[in-house]
Design a protein around this motif. Structure first.
Motif, short mmCIF file in Angstrom:
data_model
loop_
_atom_site.label_atom_id
_atom_site.label_comp_id
_atom_site.label_asym_id
_atom_site.label_seq_id
_atom_site.Cartn_x
_atom_site.Cartn_y
_atom_site.Cartn_z
N PHE A 1 8.17 5.33 6.16
CA PHE A 1 8.24 6.58 5.43
C PHE A 1 9.55 6.74 4.68
CE2 PHE A 1 4.51 9.08 6.64
CZ PHE A 1 4.01 8.32 7.68
N TYR B 1 -3.81 7.64 -1.22
CA TYR B 1 -3.29 6.32 -0.94
C TYR B 1 -3.70 5.38 -2.06
CZ TYR B 1 -7.86 4.84 0.97
OH TYR B 1 -9.19 4.56 1.16
N LEU C 1 -0.11 -5.08 3.39
CA LEU C 1 -1.56 -5.11 3.30
C LEU C 1 -2.21 -5.33 4.65
CD1 LEU C 1 -3.79 -4.94 1.14
CD2 LEU C 1 -3.77 -7.42 1.07
N ALA C 2 -1.60 -6.19 5.45
CA ALA C 2 -2.25 -6.61 6.70
C ALA C 2 -1.86 -5.77 7.90
CB ALA C 2 -1.92 -8.07 6.97
N PRO D 1 -1.02 -2.08 10.12
CA PRO D 1 -1.34 -0.66 10.22
C PRO D 1 -0.13 0.25 10.20
CG PRO D 1 -1.40 -1.65 12.38
CD PRO D 1 -1.07 -2.75 11.42
N GLY D 2 1.05 -0.27 10.47
CA GLY D 2 2.24 0.58 10.54
C GLY D 2 2.74 0.95 9.15
N GLN D 3 3.27 2.16 9.03
CA GLN D 3 3.76 2.65 7.75
C GLN D 3 5.24 2.98 7.86
OE1 GLN D 3 1.18 5.94 6.88
NE2 GLN D 3 -0.45 4.62 6.17
N VAL E 1 -3.91 1.06 -3.10
CA VAL E 1 -3.79 -0.34 -2.71
C VAL E 1 -3.37 -1.22 -3.87
CG1 VAL E 1 -5.45 -0.08 -0.83
CG2 VAL E 1 -6.24 -0.81 -3.09
N TYR F 1 1.31 5.63 0.05
CA TYR F 1 0.66 6.82 0.58
C TYR F 1 1.49 8.06 0.25
CZ TYR F 1 -1.23 3.14 3.66
OH TYR F 1 -1.80 1.99 4.16
N ASN G 1 0.88 -1.17 0.00
CA ASN G 1 0.00 0.00 0.00
C ASN G 1 0.92 1.22 0.00
OD1 ASN G 1 -2.30 -1.59 0.17
ND2 ASN G 1 -2.37 -1.48 2.39
N LEU H 1 -2.77 13.28 5.15
CA LEU H 1 -2.82 12.26 4.11
C LEU H 1 -3.45 12.86 2.86
CD1 LEU H 1 -2.41 9.30 3.23
CD2 LEU H 1 -4.69 8.82 4.16
#
Lengths: 114, 112
Positions: B103, B49, B96-97, B99-101, B51, B34, B32, B46
């Motif tokens: 950068f 984004y 995909l699974a 929540p952490g991103q 997918v 962003y 994903n 944001l």
């Protein structure tokens, strides 16, 4: 309308003491909460997260507490070190389709004095 | 290991000029992606984004657009920059699974 609020723009702490960074949110649909650390002119780095079904998550010197009834979370850093000086962002995510969509707070600048 | 690249690192553009910022991710498939903007004294906003290839969701209506021509490439564009487009632009990726991103290093854009 800010859904994620970090009401303290800055925090100053002595080395070795505890740093407590606070975050409040309004959307009860958030299901994951995260903390990021950011140095100037760099991208944020992921620190620690907590699922909405838990109330505490610990990783070394970093602990995140979640109080769902108060819609409040906090990050504790013990003991604080000068290298911890940075801007800390709180983020809350909802799952939408194939992605987690985060909302960030405005950040709290932590200064740890030697 | 996974790495994320952004370029350029800094950019100074006149009002009304076009913009193209590029982000690429290595070491992972089907991330994903962003785009964020951090304006002076503000948090991370944001912008877009994605997918998957060709799939773009816009969070904030504005004169910016995003495209994902390849699995690990994300581009932020504008046909005509405004003064208010100045800021620090960050690209991020996530699995995909999770929540952490993660950068990228960011691009400092100054519109004069």
């Amino acid at each position: 309308d800010q859904q994620v609020k970090q009401n303290s723009p800055s925090l100053s702490v002595q080395e070795g003491r505890i740093s407590i960074l606070n975050c409040d949110y309004t959307n009860s649909m958030f299901d994951y909460f995260l903390w990021y650390k950011k140095y100037p002119a760099e991208g944020p780095t992921f620190l620690i997260s907590i699922s909405s079904i838990k109330d505490k998550n610990e990783d070394g010197r970093f602990t995140v507490f979640l109080n769902k009834s108060a819609k409040h979370l906090s990050l504790h850093i013990v003991p604080s070190q000068p290298g911890d000086s940075a801007v800390y962002f709180c983020a809350a995510s909802v799952r939408a389709g194939g992605s987690y969509i985060p909302t960030f707070g405005r950040g709290t600048s932590l200064i740890v004095h030697p | 290991s996974q790495t994320i690249h952004q370029w350029p690192a800094t950019l100074v553009q006149p009002v009304g000029s076009p913009l193209s910022l590029e982000c690429t991710v290595e070491g992972t498939s089907n991330p994903n992606l962003y785009w964020y903007r951090q304006a002076a004294g503000r948090g991370l906003q944001l912008l877009f984004y994605s997918v998957g290839i060709g799939q773009i969701s816009s969070e904030v209506p504005q004169n910016l657009s995003a495209s994902r021509p390849q699995d690990r490439q994300f581009i932020l564009s504008s046909k005509k920059l405004l003064l208010s487009d100045s800021g620090f632009y960050l690209c991020a990726w996530s699995v995909l699974a999770g929540p952490g991103q993660f950068f990228g290093p960011g691009t400092r854009l100054t519109v004069l």
